[in-house]
Design an enzyme around this catalytic site. Structure first.
Site, short mmCIF file in Angstrom:
data_model
loop_
_atom_site.label_atom_id
_atom_site.label_comp_id
_atom_site.label_asym_id
_atom_site.label_seq_id
_atom_site.Cartn_x
_atom_site.Cartn_y
_atom_site.Cartn_z
N HIS A 40 0.81 -1.22 0.00
CA HIS A 40 0.00 0.00 0.00
C HIS A 40 0.85 1.27 0.00
O HIS A 40 1.63 1.48 0.92
CB HIS A 40 -0.92 0.00 1.23
CG HIS A 40 -1.80 1.19 1.30
ND1 HIS A 40 -1.96 1.94 2.44
CD2 HIS A 40 -2.56 1.79 0.35
CE1 HIS A 40 -2.79 2.94 2.19
NE2 HIS A 40 -3.17 2.87 0.93
N HIS A 65 -7.91 7.89 -3.68
CA HIS A 65 -8.41 6.56 -4.07
C HIS A 65 -9.50 6.59 -5.12
O HIS A 65 -9.85 5.55 -5.66
CB HIS A 65 -8.91 5.82 -2.83
CG HIS A 65 -7.84 5.60 -1.82
ND1 HIS A 65 -7.64 6.45 -0.77
CD2 HIS A 65 -6.88 4.66 -1.73
CE1 HIS A 65 -6.61 6.03 -0.06
NE2 HIS A 65 -6.12 4.96 -0.62
N ARG A 137 -2.35 24.33 0.08
CA ARG A 137 -1.85 22.97 0.14
C ARG A 137 -2.29 22.37 1.47
O ARG A 137 -1.68 22.63 2.52
CB ARG A 137 -0.32 22.96 0.00
CG ARG A 137 0.29 21.65 -0.49
CD ARG A 137 0.17 20.55 0.51
NE ARG A 137 0.71 19.27 0.01
CZ ARG A 137 -0.01 18.15 -0.09
NH1 ARG A 137 -1.29 18.14 0.25
NH2 ARG A 137 0.55 17.03 -0.51
N CYS A 184 5.87 25.70 -1.73
CA CYS A 184 5.75 24.27 -1.46
C CYS A 184 6.96 23.54 -2.03
O CYS A 184 7.47 23.90 -3.11
CB CYS A 184 4.47 23.72 -2.10
SG CYS A 184 4.23 21.96 -1.80
N TYR A 320 9.12 15.01 2.11
CA TYR A 320 9.82 16.30 2.05
C TYR A 320 11.32 16.17 2.34
O TYR A 320 11.89 16.86 3.18
CB TYR A 320 9.16 17.31 3.01
CG TYR A 320 7.73 17.59 2.64
CD1 TYR A 320 7.42 18.16 1.41
CD2 TYR A 320 6.68 17.25 3.49
CE1 TYR A 320 6.10 18.39 1.05
CE2 TYR A 320 5.36 17.48 3.13
CZ TYR A 320 5.09 18.05 1.91
OH TYR A 320 3.79 18.28 1.56
C1 HEM Z 1 -2.47 5.99 -1.44
C2 HEM Z 1 -4.68 1.83 -2.61
C3 HEM Z 1 -6.89 1.77 1.73
C4 HEM Z 1 -4.63 5.90 2.92
C5 HEM Z 1 -2.91 4.88 -2.14
C6 HEM Z 1 -2.57 4.58 -3.51
C7 HEM Z 1 -3.17 3.41 -3.84
C8 HEM Z 1 -3.91 2.97 -2.67
C9 HEM Z 1 -3.08 2.67 -5.17
C10 HEM Z 1 -1.69 5.44 -4.42
C11 HEM Z 1 -2.59 6.33 -5.23
C12 HEM Z 1 -1.84 7.25 -6.19
O1 HEM Z 1 -0.94 8.00 -5.74
O2 HEM Z 1 -2.17 7.22 -7.38
C13 HEM Z 1 -5.46 1.47 -1.54
C14 HEM Z 1 -6.28 0.27 -1.50
C15 HEM Z 1 -6.89 0.28 -0.27
C16 HEM Z 1 -6.46 1.43 0.46
C17 HEM Z 1 -6.42 -0.74 -2.64
C18 HEM Z 1 -7.86 -0.73 0.32
C19 HEM Z 1 -7.86 -1.99 0.07
C20 HEM Z 1 -6.50 2.90 2.41
C21 HEM Z 1 -7.00 3.30 3.71
C22 HEM Z 1 -6.36 4.48 4.02
C23 HEM Z 1 -5.47 4.80 2.96
C24 HEM Z 1 -8.03 2.53 4.51
C25 HEM Z 1 -6.48 5.36 5.23
C26 HEM Z 1 -6.99 5.09 6.36
C27 HEM Z 1 -3.82 6.26 1.86
C28 HEM Z 1 -3.00 7.44 1.83
C29 HEM Z 1 -2.38 7.47 0.57
C30 HEM Z 1 -2.84 6.30 -0.14
C31 HEM Z 1 -2.83 8.46 2.95
C32 HEM Z 1 -1.44 8.55 0.04
C33 HEM Z 1 -0.02 8.16 0.23
C34 HEM Z 1 0.93 9.20 -0.30
O3 HEM Z 1 0.59 9.93 -1.26
O4 HEM Z 1 2.03 9.28 0.23
N1 HEM Z 1 -3.73 3.90 -1.66
N2 HEM Z 1 -5.59 2.13 -0.34
N3 HEM Z 1 -5.59 3.82 1.99
N4 HEM Z 1 -3.70 5.59 0.67
FE1 HEM Z 1 -4.66 3.86 0.18
N1 MTE Z 2 -0.14 22.69 8.17
C1 MTE Z 2 -1.13 21.84 8.49
N2 MTE Z 2 -1.61 21.85 9.74
N3 MTE Z 2 -1.64 20.98 7.58
C2 MTE Z 2 -1.16 20.93 6.29
O1 MTE Z 2 -1.67 20.15 5.48
N4 MTE Z 2 0.49 21.80 4.68
C3 MTE Z 2 1.88 22.33 4.64
C4 MTE Z 2 1.99 23.65 5.35
N5 MTE Z 2 1.37 23.59 6.65
C5 MTE Z 2 -0.09 21.81 5.94
C6 MTE Z 2 0.37 22.70 6.93
C7 MTE Z 2 2.43 22.47 3.30
S1 MTE Z 2 3.08 21.08 2.57
C8 MTE Z 2 2.55 23.70 2.70
S2 MTE Z 2 3.32 23.88 1.20
C9 MTE Z 2 1.98 24.91 3.33
O2 MTE Z 2 1.34 24.64 4.56
C10 MTE Z 2 0.96 25.55 2.41
O3 MTE Z 2 0.45 26.72 2.96
P1 MTE Z 2 -0.76 27.47 2.29
O4 MTE Z 2 -1.88 26.50 2.04
O5 MTE Z 2 -1.11 28.55 3.23
O6 MTE Z 2 -0.26 28.01 0.97
MO MO Z 3 4.07 21.65 0.59
#
Ligand code: HEM
Ligand code: MTE
Ligand code: MO
Length: 465
Positions: A40, A65, A137, A184, A320
């Site tokens: 994941h 998602h 953001r 950012c 980051y």
């Molecule tokens: C990102 C699949 C469940 C939280 C992703 C991505 C996929 C994925 C493919 C990447 C998407 C992209 O960037 O194009 C799945 C599948 C799930 C599932 C198949 C269930 C079977 C969950 C759950 C949560 C979650 C339950 C939260 C409670 C996140 C987060 C990201 C993410 C926060 C972003 C990660 C990042 O950008 O660094 N997931 N997910 N996911 N998922 Fe899931």
């Molecule tokens: N602070 C909180 N609490 N939550 C957030 O998601 N995003 C950060 C920062 N501070 C963020 C945050 C990021 S990655 C950036 S680039 C800046 O806030 C963006 O600030 P702005 O939305 O005021 O331009």
């Molecule tokens: Mo950011």
């Protein structure tokens, strides 16, 4: 294939751990995602939060998602269907329903959480970026904070907590104003994506903006809480009031030395361009760390603590950070790179826009330039012919103290288009006060997360004939 077996929600709920296999539901389908846990992209901990139940409330929060490729992955793990008599999952409501309204000019890179930037050509219209157009953001829904009951928690040196209301923050500490640019880490990420796929939102050149911030100095608040500059602490950690379903808040940290140094102008800001901080920008209080990457400028500030370690948050530890172009998601070790703080020298062309048609004769090119760490911009070079000849741009902006140049320069140059030319390959590159320059191309600075994208900016236009 035979029809899928039917189960009840209670049966699904028995599969909450790897030992029992991990099941989840989506609509009326049931999936065994045990083999996907380690794969994941959002981490194993997050995905396990949904174990034994419905995905919908979680995916409503992480709208990444809602894409076909994600549903395709999910469907590969289907093992059953809910019995027809099972009730639908309880309505969870939209976690983003409380988000504020936004300006229609913004280009939305992600609606939930909200991430958007203005059209680049509007950035160079005004030295201070209007709040409504300032890039947004957010990692999570915008928290709703009542200014009357808001309390900022500050952990004191002996662990004793200090609590400050908004009125106390405004009245007990001198009001300090700073003009600072916020950028950012992912600004101009789409140019890295064009070289090779990176993970992250597709930012153009406008995930940057400049505002006049007003608030209390962080050092004054820390001094009031009992800290002295020579206390020997290493880091000041910030927690936002925005939280995910597990209760985890957005967090980041900066060096204690930076926080305590008056010359660094670190603010707990309650105003942006003369208005109360807008909700998208951290109402009622955010941290403004001039010269430092956006991610450390924590919005909706809830808590400040001081200690020997950096923030343990995901965004300080496992995001980051910059890596070599040869590092990929199989080999990356986030412990090996320092968290981004000061940003490198940056510039971009805001006008003309890519693909524009321009009249023959003189062409005016506009843009912005900025560098981190208070290093001012000393020069911007602009070329209309792909870098064979250069014009020095005129810089405009606020006069700031050397070493504390927190705001960008807007620049422009007017130069003749050589006769007979049909296309222009316009470039810009900036030089900062330490004579740091931008790299000429993206490939050598490519990194898997698409951060620190600061190669020469290139815009191609057609000349009208
Ligand atoms: C990102 C699949 C469940 C939280 C992703 C991505 C996929 C994925 C493919 C990447 C998407 C992209 O960037 O194009 C799945 C599948 C799930 C599932 C198949 C269930 C079977 C969950 C759950 C949560 C979650 C339950 C939260 C409670 C996140 C987060 C990201 C993410 C926060 C972003 C990660 C990042 O950008 O660094 N997931 N997910 N996911 N998922 Fe899931
Ligand atoms: N602070 C909180 N609490 N939550 C957030 O998601 N995003 C950060 C920062 N501070 C963020 C945050 C990021 S990655 C950036 S680039 C800046 O806030 C963006 O600030 P702005 O939305 O005021 O331009
Ligand atoms: Mo950011």
């Amino acid at each position: 294939r035979p029809p899928f077996p039917k189960y009840t929600r209670a049966e699904v709920a028995c599969h909450r751990s790897e030992a029992e296999r991990v099941w989840v539901t989506y609509g009326s389908d049931i999936f065994d995602i045990t083999d996907f846990l380690e794969l994941h992209p959002g981490g194993k901990g997050k995905i396990l939060l949904a174990a034994g139940g419905a995905l919908e409330p979680f995916w409503a929060l992480y709208a990444v998602h809602g894409q076909p490729h994600v549903l395709e992955i999910l469907h590969g793990y289907k093992v059953g269907e809910l019995s027809p008599e099972e009730p639908p999952p309880p309505a969870t409501g939209d976690p983003y329903a409380g988000d504020p309204p936004r300006h229609p000019a913004l280009k939305v890179n992600s609606a939930r959480p909200f991430n958007a930037e203005p059209p680049a050509e509007l950035l160079s219209e005004t030295f201070l970026t209007p709040n409504q157009l300032f890039f947004k953001r957010n990692h999570l829904p915008v928290p709703t904070v009542d200014p009357a009951t808001y309390q900022l928690q500050v952990q004191g040196p002996d662990g004793r907590p200090l609590s400050l209301s908004l009125a106390e923050l405004r009245s007990r500490f001198p009001r300090h104003e700073v003009t600072a640019t916020l950028q950012c880490a992912g600004n101009r990420r789409s140019e890295m994506n064009a070289v090779r796929q990176v993970k992250g939102l597709e930012w153009g050149t406008a995930a940057i903006g400049t505002a006049r911030w007003a608030g209390a100095r962080l050092r004054d608040v820390l001094a009031h809480a009992g800290y002295a500059p020579d206390d020997g602490h290493n880091h000041v950690c910030f927690e936002g009031l925005d939280r995910d379903l597990s209760g985890t808040t957005y967090g980041a940290s900066i060096p204690f030395r930076k926080a305590m140094n008056a010359e660094e102008d670190v603010l707990l800001a309650y105003e942006m361009n003369g208005e109360a901080l807008p909700r998208d920008h951290g109402f009622p209080v955010r941290v403004v760390v001039p010269g430092v990457v956006g991610a450390r400028n924590v919005k909706w500030l809830g808590r400040i603590s001081v200690g020997p370690d950096e923030s343990q948050s995901h965004w300080q530890q496992n995001d980051y950070k910059g890596f070599s172009p040869s590092v990929d998601w199989d080999t990356v070790d986030f412990t090996t790179a320092p968290a981004i703080q000061e940003m490198p020298v940056q510039s971009a062309i805001t006008e003309p826009v890519p693909g524009a048609t321009v009249p023959p004769g003189d062409l005016t090119v506009k843009g912005y330039a900025w560098s981190g760490g208070g290093r001012g911009i000393v020069r911007v070079d602009v070329s209309l012919d792909g870098g064979q000849t250069w014009h020095v741009a005129t810089l405009a902006g606020e006069e700031q103290v050397p070493g504390r140049v927190w705001a960008w320069k807007l620049w422009q140059v007017t130069a003749p288009i050589p006769p007979g030319v049909t296309h222009l390959n316009i470039l810009c590159k900036a030089v900062d006060a330490s004579y740091n320059v931008q790299p000429d191309t993206v490939a050598p600075i490519w990194n898997l997360r698409g951060v620190l994208s600061n190669a020469w900016h290139r815009v191609t236009v057609t000349v009208e004939r």
